[in-house]
Scaffold this active site. Structure first.
Site, PDB file in Angstrom:
ATOM      1  N   TYR A   1     -13.011   4.985   1.809  1.00  0.00           N
ATOM      2  CA  TYR A   1     -12.632   4.813   3.213  1.00  0.00           C
ATOM      3  C   TYR A   1     -13.205   5.924   4.086  1.00  0.00           C
ATOM      4  O   TYR A   1     -13.375   5.746   5.282  1.00  0.00           O
ATOM      5  CB  TYR A   1     -11.099   4.842   3.367  1.00  0.00           C
ATOM      6  CG  TYR A   1     -10.414   3.522   3.167  1.00  0.00           C
ATOM      7  CD1 TYR A   1     -10.542   2.827   1.975  1.00  0.00           C
ATOM      8  CD2 TYR A   1      -9.619   2.982   4.169  1.00  0.00           C
ATOM      9  CE1 TYR A   1      -9.888   1.623   1.785  1.00  0.00           C
ATOM     10  CE2 TYR A   1      -8.961   1.776   3.985  1.00  0.00           C
ATOM     11  CZ  TYR A   1      -9.105   1.104   2.796  1.00  0.00           C
ATOM     12  OH  TYR A   1      -8.449  -0.085   2.617  1.00  0.00           O
TER      13      TYR A   1
ATOM     14  N   LYS B   1     -10.913   3.217 -12.645  1.00  0.00           N
ATOM     15  CA  LYS B   1     -11.991   2.408 -13.235  1.00  0.00           C
ATOM     16  C   LYS B   1     -12.907   3.386 -13.971  1.00  0.00           C
ATOM     17  O   LYS B   1     -14.095   3.513 -13.666  1.00  0.00           O
ATOM     18  CB  LYS B   1     -12.710   1.641 -12.104  1.00  0.00           C
ATOM     19  CG  LYS B   1     -13.704   0.594 -12.569  1.00  0.00           C
ATOM     20  CD  LYS B   1     -13.063  -0.643 -13.183  1.00  0.00           C
ATOM     21  CE  LYS B   1     -14.126  -1.558 -13.756  1.00  0.00           C
ATOM     22  NZ  LYS B   1     -13.552  -2.694 -14.502  1.00  0.00           N
TER      23      LYS B   1
ATOM     24  N   ASP C   1      -8.723  -3.519 -13.015  1.00  0.00           N
ATOM     25  CA  ASP C   1      -8.715  -4.979 -13.187  1.00  0.00           C
ATOM     26  C   ASP C   1      -7.551  -5.404 -14.089  1.00  0.00           C
ATOM     27  O   ASP C   1      -6.849  -6.378 -13.822  1.00  0.00           O
ATOM     28  CB  ASP C   1     -10.070  -5.487 -13.734  1.00  0.00           C
ATOM     29  CG  ASP C   1     -10.624  -4.641 -14.879  1.00  0.00           C
ATOM     30  OD1 ASP C   1     -10.043  -3.585 -15.191  1.00  0.00           O
ATOM     31  OD2 ASP C   1     -11.645  -5.047 -15.474  1.00  0.00           O
TER      32      ASP C   1
ATOM     33  N   ASP D   1      -5.085   0.043  -1.862  1.00  0.00           N
ATOM     34  CA  ASP D   1      -5.013  -0.930  -0.769  1.00  0.00           C
ATOM     35  C   ASP D   1      -4.826  -2.329  -1.349  1.00  0.00           C
ATOM     36  O   ASP D   1      -3.947  -3.093  -0.933  1.00  0.00           O
ATOM     37  CB  ASP D   1      -6.299  -0.860   0.061  1.00  0.00           C
ATOM     38  CG  ASP D   1      -6.290  -1.881   1.188  1.00  0.00           C
ATOM     39  OD1 ASP D   1      -5.250  -1.999   1.869  1.00  0.00           O
ATOM     40  OD2 ASP D   1      -7.314  -2.577   1.369  1.00  0.00           O
TER      41      ASP D   1
ATOM     42  N   ASP E   1      -0.972  -4.626  -1.792  1.00  0.00           N
ATOM     43  CA  ASP E   1      -0.727  -5.956  -1.215  1.00  0.00           C
ATOM     44  C   ASP E   1      -0.303  -6.931  -2.305  1.00  0.00           C
ATOM     45  O   ASP E   1       0.617  -7.725  -2.125  1.00  0.00           O
ATOM     46  CB  ASP E   1      -1.980  -6.496  -0.513  1.00  0.00           C
ATOM     47  CG  ASP E   1      -1.998  -6.147   0.972  1.00  0.00           C
ATOM     48  OD1 ASP E   1      -1.327  -5.160   1.351  1.00  0.00           O
ATOM     49  OD2 ASP E   1      -2.677  -6.848   1.742  1.00  0.00           O
TER      50      ASP E   1
HETATM   51  C1  IPM Z   1      -3.198  -0.960   4.907  1.00  0.00           C
HETATM   52  C2  IPM Z   1      -4.201  -1.751   5.713  1.00  0.00           C
HETATM   53  C3  IPM Z   1      -5.277  -0.807   6.245  1.00  0.00           C
HETATM   54  C4  IPM Z   1      -6.008  -0.207   5.065  1.00  0.00           C
HETATM   55  C5  IPM Z   1      -6.267  -1.451   7.221  1.00  0.00           C
HETATM   56  C6  IPM Z   1      -5.573  -2.097   8.392  1.00  0.00           C
HETATM   57  C7  IPM Z   1      -7.326  -0.475   7.680  1.00  0.00           C
HETATM   58  O1  IPM Z   1      -4.739  -2.782   4.967  1.00  0.00           O
HETATM   59  O2  IPM Z   1      -2.532  -0.079   5.478  1.00  0.00           O
HETATM   60  O3  IPM Z   1      -3.080  -1.203   3.718  1.00  0.00           O
HETATM   61  O4  IPM Z   1      -6.931  -0.817   4.524  1.00  0.00           O
HETATM   62  O5  IPM Z   1      -5.634   0.890   4.653  1.00  0.00           O
HETATM   63 MG    MG Z   2      -3.968  -2.951   3.045  1.00  0.00          MG
END
Ligand code: IPM
Ligand code: MG
Length: 355
Positions: free
Chosen positions: A142, A190, A222, A246, A250
């Site tokens: 990032y 990884k 993975d 990230d 999710d």
């Molecule tokens: C998160 C989001 C952010 C990230 C985006 C919006 C830049 O997905 O906070 O997880 O990738 O960190």
């Molecule tokens: Mg995210």
């Protein structure tokens, strides 16, 4: 006691859900005799529209001088389909993370028995899952400075860079969390492919010597992605780098069926930031239908970080009561559902009247 709370509603449903958290916090303020000074500030697409900058200097100053930051969400679809756009709301978030030194993102993944039917997984797989995802937040791909395109535009590159120091501080935090929980840590990398991951693994192994009571496991990313859905109850604390975190966070949030209930904290060198994990949900913006519980629970996490433990507990109890009594928004309702603002009002009243 007196606390300054930088309040950043942001985009989409951000303002509506932040309103509910503020409502709840105002009752806490009154009931427990505190003084919360809410300093509102702009961020995200809203800030771009007004100032041209998704994280204006003025917002940064409010955040860095506050005791905590309460954050709604950022993101606006008008930027998503325009890869050439020079400023993007997400840049504001990344800049805030960097400038506040928020090196660890902590996301508790908790299941709520009454919501298990919303999980995409079979109930028996996910029931009882309770773990914490700790994601490194200010390093890796990032932020790797070497990035861009070749002159003819046909090649692009990003770089994944980690220093030992960056890995060490988040790893230590993860071991500390594990010590307070079931003493199990899973480090995800990884290492079979990436040099950065090998430095991660080496650093985690070194740190483990200071925490002999913690059972440590390494998983390749993975494989971790697979195990999170096959066997979510096995995890206690997971630590990983920015990009893997990230993606996995999710995945982890959605298996519980209660994405609208999950809060997060980003912790680091300066002021910590508390925000719901669900994002700006633009389709629901302005409709008073978004679930405010993740934001309200983020406010509870914020109070815990300020050492206001009873106050946080009062919020958590109110949230539990609202779920038991079905006083919830349409996304999690089984019968009648309520508006965002009605749920906020109910929580505030519940806290006020509860002995
Ligand atoms: C998160 C989001 C952010 C990230 C985006 C919006 C830049 O997905 O906070 O997880 O990738 O960190
Ligand atoms: Mg995210």
């Amino acid at each position: 006691m007196k606390f300054t709370i930088a309040t950043l509603p942001g985009d989409g449903i951000g303002p509506e859900i932040i309103d509910q958290a503020v409502k709840v916090l105002k009752v806490i303020e009154k009931k427990y005799n505190h003084q919360f000074d809410f300093q509102f500030a702009l961020t995200g697409a809203t800030a771009i529209d007004k100032t041209g900058n998704p994280y204006p200097q003025e917002t940064h100053e409010i955040c860095i001088n506050a005791d905590a930051v309460l954050f709604g969400a950022i993101g606006d679809p008008k930027y998503d389909n325009d890869p050439k756009s020079k400023v993007r709301p997400e840049q504001g978030l990344l800049e805030m993370r960097k400038k506040l030194g928020l090196y660890a993102n902590v996301r508790p993944v908790t299941t709520f028995p009454s919501l298990l039917h919303k999980s995409p997984l079979r109930r028996e797989l996910v029931a009882g899952a309770d773990f914490i995802m700790i994601r490194e937040l200010t390093g890796g791909i990032y932020y790797g400075e070497i990035r861009g395109r070749t002159e003819d535009g046909t090649k692009a590159f990003d770089t994944n860079v980690y220093s030992k120091e960056e890995i060490l501080r988040v790893t230590r935090m993860a071991f500390e969390y594990a010590m307070k929980r079931k003493k199990k840590l899973t480090a995800v990398d990884k290492a079979n492919v990436l040099a950065t991951s090998r430095l991660w693994r080496e650093t985690v192994q070194e740190t483990a010597k200071d925490y002999p009571q913690v059972e440590l496991e390494f998983l390749l990313v993975d494989n971790a992605a697979m195990q999170i859905i096959q066997w979510p109850t096995k995890f206690d604390v997971i630590v990983t780098e920015n990009m893997f975190g990230d993606i996995l966070s999710d995945e982890a949030s959605v298996i519980t069926g209660s994405m609208g209930l999950l809060p997060s904290a980003s912790i680091g060198k300066h002021t910590s930031v508390f925000e719901p994990i669900h994002g700006s949900y633009p389709q629901a913006a302005g409709k008073d239908i978004a679930n405010p519980l993740a934001t309200v629970l983020s406010a509870a996490m914020m109070l815990e970080s300020l050492n206001l433990i009873d106050e946080a507990k009062a919020i958590r109890n109110a949230v539990d009561a609202s779920m038991i009594q079905g006083m919830v928004t349409e996304d999690i309702a089984t019968g009648k559902s309520y508006k965002t603002s009605e749920v906020g009002d109910w929580l505030a009243r519940h806290i006020l009247l509860k002995k």
